[in-house]
Design an enzyme around this catalytic site. Sequence first.
Site, PDB file in Angstrom:
ATOM      1  N   LEU A  32      44.316  38.198  45.260  1.00 10.90           N
ATOM      2  CA  LEU A  32      43.439  37.196  45.872  1.00 10.90           C
ATOM      3  C   LEU A  32      42.145  37.030  45.096  1.00 10.90           C
ATOM      4  O   LEU A  32      41.580  35.955  45.024  1.00 10.90           O
ATOM      5  CB  LEU A  32      43.092  37.622  47.308  1.00 10.90           C
ATOM      6  CG  LEU A  32      44.204  37.544  48.338  1.00 10.90           C
ATOM      7  CD1 LEU A  32      43.776  38.226  49.620  1.00 10.90           C
ATOM      8  CD2 LEU A  32      44.559  36.080  48.615  1.00 10.90           C
ATOM      9  N   LYS A  34      39.177  39.258  42.200  1.00 15.64           N
ATOM     10  CA  LYS A  34      38.788  40.454  41.449  1.00 15.64           C
ATOM     11  C   LYS A  34      37.285  40.583  41.508  1.00 15.64           C
ATOM     12  O   LYS A  34      36.564  39.609  41.322  1.00 15.64           O
ATOM     13  CB  LYS A  34      39.217  40.314  39.986  1.00 15.64           C
ATOM     14  CG  LYS A  34      40.651  40.724  39.750  1.00 15.64           C
ATOM     15  CD  LYS A  34      40.901  41.017  38.270  1.00 15.64           C
ATOM     16  CE  LYS A  34      42.321  41.492  38.020  1.00 15.64           C
ATOM     17  NZ  LYS A  34      43.247  40.467  37.623  1.00 15.64           N
ATOM     18  N   GLY A  35      36.810  41.784  41.768  1.00 19.53           N
ATOM     19  CA  GLY A  35      35.377  42.032  41.739  1.00 19.53           C
ATOM     20  C   GLY A  35      35.053  42.929  40.563  1.00 19.53           C
ATOM     21  O   GLY A  35      35.894  43.117  39.675  1.00 19.53           O
ATOM     22  N   ASN A  36      33.849  43.461  40.567  1.00 20.38           N
ATOM     23  CA  ASN A  36      33.446  44.337  39.468  1.00 20.38           C
ATOM     24  C   ASN A  36      34.262  45.621  39.409  1.00 20.38           C
ATOM     25  O   ASN A  36      34.639  46.087  38.342  1.00 20.38           O
ATOM     26  CB  ASN A  36      31.957  44.678  39.589  1.00 20.38           C
ATOM     27  CG  ASN A  36      31.106  43.455  39.296  1.00 20.38           C
ATOM     28  OD1 ASN A  36      31.492  42.613  38.484  1.00 20.38           O
ATOM     29  ND2 ASN A  36      29.974  43.339  39.965  1.00 20.38           N
ATOM     30  N   VAL A  39      40.050  45.203  42.977  1.00 17.72           N
ATOM     31  CA  VAL A  39      40.923  44.032  42.983  1.00 17.72           C
ATOM     32  C   VAL A  39      41.347  43.840  44.431  1.00 17.72           C
ATOM     33  O   VAL A  39      41.553  44.820  45.159  1.00 17.72           O
ATOM     34  CB  VAL A  39      42.115  44.223  42.003  1.00 17.72           C
ATOM     35  CG1 VAL A  39      42.873  45.493  42.273  1.00 17.72           C
ATOM     36  CG2 VAL A  39      43.049  43.040  42.027  1.00 17.72           C
ATOM     37  N   VAL A  40      41.392  42.598  44.866  1.00 18.33           N
ATOM     38  CA  VAL A  40      41.773  42.317  46.251  1.00 18.33           C
ATOM     39  C   VAL A  40      43.153  41.681  46.259  1.00 18.33           C
ATOM     40  O   VAL A  40      43.383  40.673  45.594  1.00 18.33           O
ATOM     41  CB  VAL A  40      40.744  41.403  46.947  1.00 18.33           C
ATOM     42  CG1 VAL A  40      41.122  41.181  48.399  1.00 18.33           C
ATOM     43  CG2 VAL A  40      39.342  41.983  46.848  1.00 18.33           C
ATOM     44  N   LYS A  55      41.604  45.640  49.576  1.00 20.04           N
ATOM     45  CA  LYS A  55      40.703  45.835  48.435  1.00 20.04           C
ATOM     46  C   LYS A  55      41.053  47.190  47.837  1.00 20.04           C
ATOM     47  O   LYS A  55      40.998  48.212  48.525  1.00 20.04           O
ATOM     48  CB  LYS A  55      39.260  45.809  48.934  1.00 20.04           C
ATOM     49  CG  LYS A  55      38.220  45.682  47.861  1.00 20.04           C
ATOM     50  CD  LYS A  55      36.893  45.277  48.530  1.00 20.04           C
ATOM     51  CE  LYS A  55      35.774  45.111  47.566  1.00 20.04           C
ATOM     52  NZ  LYS A  55      34.604  44.451  48.161  1.00 20.04           N
ATOM     53  N   ASP A 148      24.044  39.644  49.987  1.00 20.60           N
ATOM     54  CA  ASP A 148      24.811  38.914  48.971  1.00 20.60           C
ATOM     55  C   ASP A 148      25.438  37.670  49.597  1.00 20.60           C
ATOM     56  O   ASP A 148      26.599  37.345  49.328  1.00 20.60           O
ATOM     57  CB  ASP A 148      25.875  39.845  48.370  1.00 20.60           C
ATOM     58  CG  ASP A 148      26.427  39.334  47.039  1.00 20.60           C
ATOM     59  OD1 ASP A 148      25.811  38.416  46.440  1.00 20.60           O
ATOM     60  OD2 ASP A 148      27.486  39.834  46.606  1.00 20.60           O
TER      61      ASP A 148
HETATM   62  P1  ATP Z   1      32.359  40.653  43.668  1.00 18.33           P
HETATM   63  O1  ATP Z   1      31.735  41.800  42.957  1.00 18.33           O
HETATM   64  O2  ATP Z   1      32.885  39.568  42.753  1.00 18.33           O
HETATM   65  O3  ATP Z   1      31.517  40.106  44.765  1.00 18.33           O
HETATM   66  P2  ATP Z   1      33.909  42.441  45.248  1.00 18.33           P
HETATM   67  O4  ATP Z   1      34.511  43.538  44.441  1.00 18.33           O
HETATM   68  O5  ATP Z   1      32.726  42.759  46.055  1.00 18.33           O
HETATM   69  O6  ATP Z   1      33.676  41.197  44.328  1.00 18.33           O
HETATM   70  P3  ATP Z   1      35.027  40.866  47.359  1.00 18.33           P
HETATM   71  O7  ATP Z   1      33.893  39.904  47.206  1.00 18.33           O
HETATM   72  O8  ATP Z   1      35.145  41.598  48.649  1.00 18.33           O
HETATM   73  O9  ATP Z   1      35.068  41.917  46.170  1.00 18.33           O
HETATM   74  O10 ATP Z   1      36.388  40.100  47.065  1.00 18.33           O
HETATM   75  C1  ATP Z   1      36.586  39.383  45.867  1.00 18.33           C
HETATM   76  C2  ATP Z   1      37.271  38.057  46.170  1.00 18.33           C
HETATM   77  O11 ATP Z   1      38.592  38.306  46.720  1.00 18.33           O
HETATM   78  C3  ATP Z   1      36.571  37.206  47.231  1.00 18.33           C
HETATM   79  O12 ATP Z   1      35.513  36.447  46.696  1.00 18.33           O
HETATM   80  C4  ATP Z   1      37.741  36.362  47.733  1.00 18.33           C
HETATM   81  O13 ATP Z   1      38.048  35.324  46.833  1.00 18.33           O
HETATM   82  C5  ATP Z   1      38.899  37.362  47.717  1.00 18.33           C
HETATM   83  N1  ATP Z   1      38.987  38.022  49.031  1.00 18.33           N
HETATM   84  C6  ATP Z   1      38.370  39.167  49.387  1.00 18.33           C
HETATM   85  N2  ATP Z   1      38.639  39.507  50.658  1.00 18.33           N
HETATM   86  C7  ATP Z   1      39.444  38.534  51.138  1.00 18.33           C
HETATM   87  C8  ATP Z   1      40.056  38.300  52.423  1.00 18.33           C
HETATM   88  N3  ATP Z   1      39.879  39.137  53.432  1.00 18.33           N
HETATM   89  N4  ATP Z   1      40.815  37.199  52.561  1.00 18.33           N
HETATM   90  C9  ATP Z   1      40.984  36.341  51.519  1.00 18.33           C
HETATM   91  N5  ATP Z   1      40.433  36.498  50.299  1.00 18.33           N
HETATM   92  C10 ATP Z   1      39.670  37.581  50.111  1.00 18.33           C
HETATM   93 MG    MG Z   2      32.198  39.128  46.431  1.00 16.44          MG
END
Ligand code: ATP
Ligand code: MG
EC number: 2.7.11.1
Length: 250
Positions: A32, A34-36, A39-40, A55, A148
């Site tokens: 779905l 990818k963050g830092n 991976v989601v 996540k 954020d």
């Molecule tokens: P970042 O550092 O880019 O903010 P992160 O590691 O904190 O990322 P999240 O922001 O929680 O991770 O998730 C990354 C992305 O995955 C989200 O912006 C969204 O596109 C997708 N995603 C996360 N959680 C969900 C969910 N519950 N349902 C649908 N999509 C999701």
């Molecule tokens: Mg995010």
Amino acid sequence: MVIMSEFTSVPNSSQTQQRPLRVGFYDIERTLGKGNFAVVKLARHRVTKTQVAIKIIDKARLDPSNLEKIYREVQIMKLLNHPHIIKLYQVMETKDMLYIVTEFAKNGEMFDYLTSNGHLSENEARKKFWQILSAVEYCHSHHIVHRDLKTENLLLDASMNIKLADFGFGNFYKSGEPLSTWCGSPPYAAPEVFEGKEYEGPYLDIWSLGVVLYVLVCGSLPFDGPNLPTLRQRVLEGRFRIPFYMSQGM
Ligand code: ATP
Ligand code: MG
């Protein structure tokens, strides 16, 4: 740490594989986001067929301070129960990996919705913003700041209702005890953050909420620039354009 003891083990995950196809009772379907550090994945419960977002964090790749941030994210999510905030279902942990199972927001990010469909009508923006406000007000009433808020972290469920996500920069605050960590995304950051000052947590969210409202109604950022110093100057000046189609009334 207390929350650790509440974590359940991962009975079925394949810990040696790079990308497990199964986590606990969930079959992984696709990525779905990818963050830092994470991976989601979209996954489905093998028995109930319910879809969830998982996540997945490789703890070995995190330094202690980032690991602490992830545990705080989980700790915060455990406290929150609100119709417009992504719900935490389960946390699973192995020696190397952390799996955070949450509610799935089927229609993805508000950011992508605006990119594909353009800005919202003021009527539509009002409804969405009301949902966002109710989620943020709920957090603040529980002494939690998000830090954020941006359209990438505002997800939409199957009925196009708002689900606030990503408490990766979340923290607890006490009024009168300001915070100082630089958090969030520069276009959404408050002047006091650019100035490196201490700030009252909720005020930071409230500034970002203003930026979010502008983005919903206008489809573009109020403060933008080719580089950080320019952006900083524009935020500190607090000047932004009002598009011709915006209504005149208060
Ligand atoms: P970042 O550092 O880019 O903010 P992160 O590691 O904190 O990322 P999240 O922001 O929680 O991770 O998730 C990354 C992305 O995955 C989200 O912006 C969204 O596109 C997708 N995603 C996360 N959680 C969900 C969910 N519950 N349902 C649908 N999509 C999701
Ligand atoms: Mg995010």
